[in-house]
Design an enzyme around this catalytic site. Structure first.
Site, mmCIF file in Angstrom:
data_model
loop_
_atom_site.group_PDB
_atom_site.id
_atom_site.type_symbol
_atom_site.label_atom_id
_atom_site.label_comp_id
_atom_site.label_asym_id
_atom_site.label_seq_id
_atom_site.Cartn_x
_atom_site.Cartn_y
_atom_site.Cartn_z
ATOM 1 C CG ASP A 195 -2.159 43.907 55.979
ATOM 2 O OD1 ASP A 195 -1.181 43.190 55.718
ATOM 3 O OD2 ASP A 195 -3.127 44.026 55.219
ATOM 4 C CG HIS A 214 -1.803 44.434 50.008
ATOM 5 N ND1 HIS A 214 -0.863 43.841 50.828
ATOM 6 C CD2 HIS A 214 -2.922 44.554 50.757
ATOM 7 C CE1 HIS A 214 -1.383 43.612 52.014
ATOM 8 N NE2 HIS A 214 -2.633 44.048 52.006
#
Length: 198
Positions: free
Chosen positions: A63, A12
């Site tokens: 994810d 991220h």
């Protein structure tokens, strides 16, 4: 003092400062972005320009399982930045011979993905794992597209799965879309606990 080194792939990295990106770049670590997940969660935008300007290794992930297609992830990565900065082709780098956003993003994500997976040897060379996608030039999204624009079409055209064949670790996979769809439908029906209506 940070403990980052080239083994790290930061997932991220949505809210970074320039100093933090400098530290990532200096350490040799990389970043994994998950644009669909970050969009779904309302996380905000990563500093794509800062990542690209520092040549930080970049991989894409998914994810949340909202979407499971790397072209979708790359498309959203680029489009989010275009919306944020109100400019087109933010991932392109014509000054360094990379005029195509799609080609640059695919190349970066392949190299970043190899790094994230721990592969020392990657691509078309002896000793590399042979993972291949064969494009189906007859797919509607690719029909008539010149060779030089193929990767842009794969990333930015109508979402599709334009693969005529797939090789994983040197072995061709069985490419029967109807059988794959049936297995997927069965698995999803089991997971959701629903009955299939015919």
């Amino acid at each position: 003092e940070h403990r980052l080194d080239p083994r790290w792939m930061l997932t991220h990295a949505t809210h970074t400062t320039p100093a933090e990106l400098d530290a990532v770049a200096k350490s040799g670590a990389g970043i994994i972005v998950c644009p669909n997940t970050e969009g779904n969660l309302g996380d905000g935008f990563c500093d794509a320009e800062g990542i690209l300007a520092r040549d930080i290794p970049l991989a894409v992930g998914s994810d949340s399982q909202i979407a499971r297609a790397w072209p979708d992830e790359l498309r959203l990565y680029e489009y989010a930045q275009r919306l944020r900065h109100r400019r087109r082709c933010l991932s392109a780098d014509p000054d360094r011979g990379r005029p195509s956003s799609g080609e640059r993003l695919v190349s970066l994500s392949l190299a970043g993905g190899a790094k994230a997976a721990g592969f020392k040897t990657w691509g078309f060379q002896p000793g590399a794992r042979a993972d291949l996608l064969v494009l189906d030039r007859g797919d509607a999204a690719l029909s008539g597209v010149p060779m030089a624009d193929l990767l842009d079409a794969v990333v930015f055209s109508t979402p599709s799965q334009p693969w005529s064949n797939v090789m994983v670790a040197g072995k061709w996979t069985a490419h029967d879309p109807s059988a794959i769809q049936q297995r997927f439908t069965t698995a999803m029906t089991d997971l959701w606990g629903t009955s299939q209506v015919v």
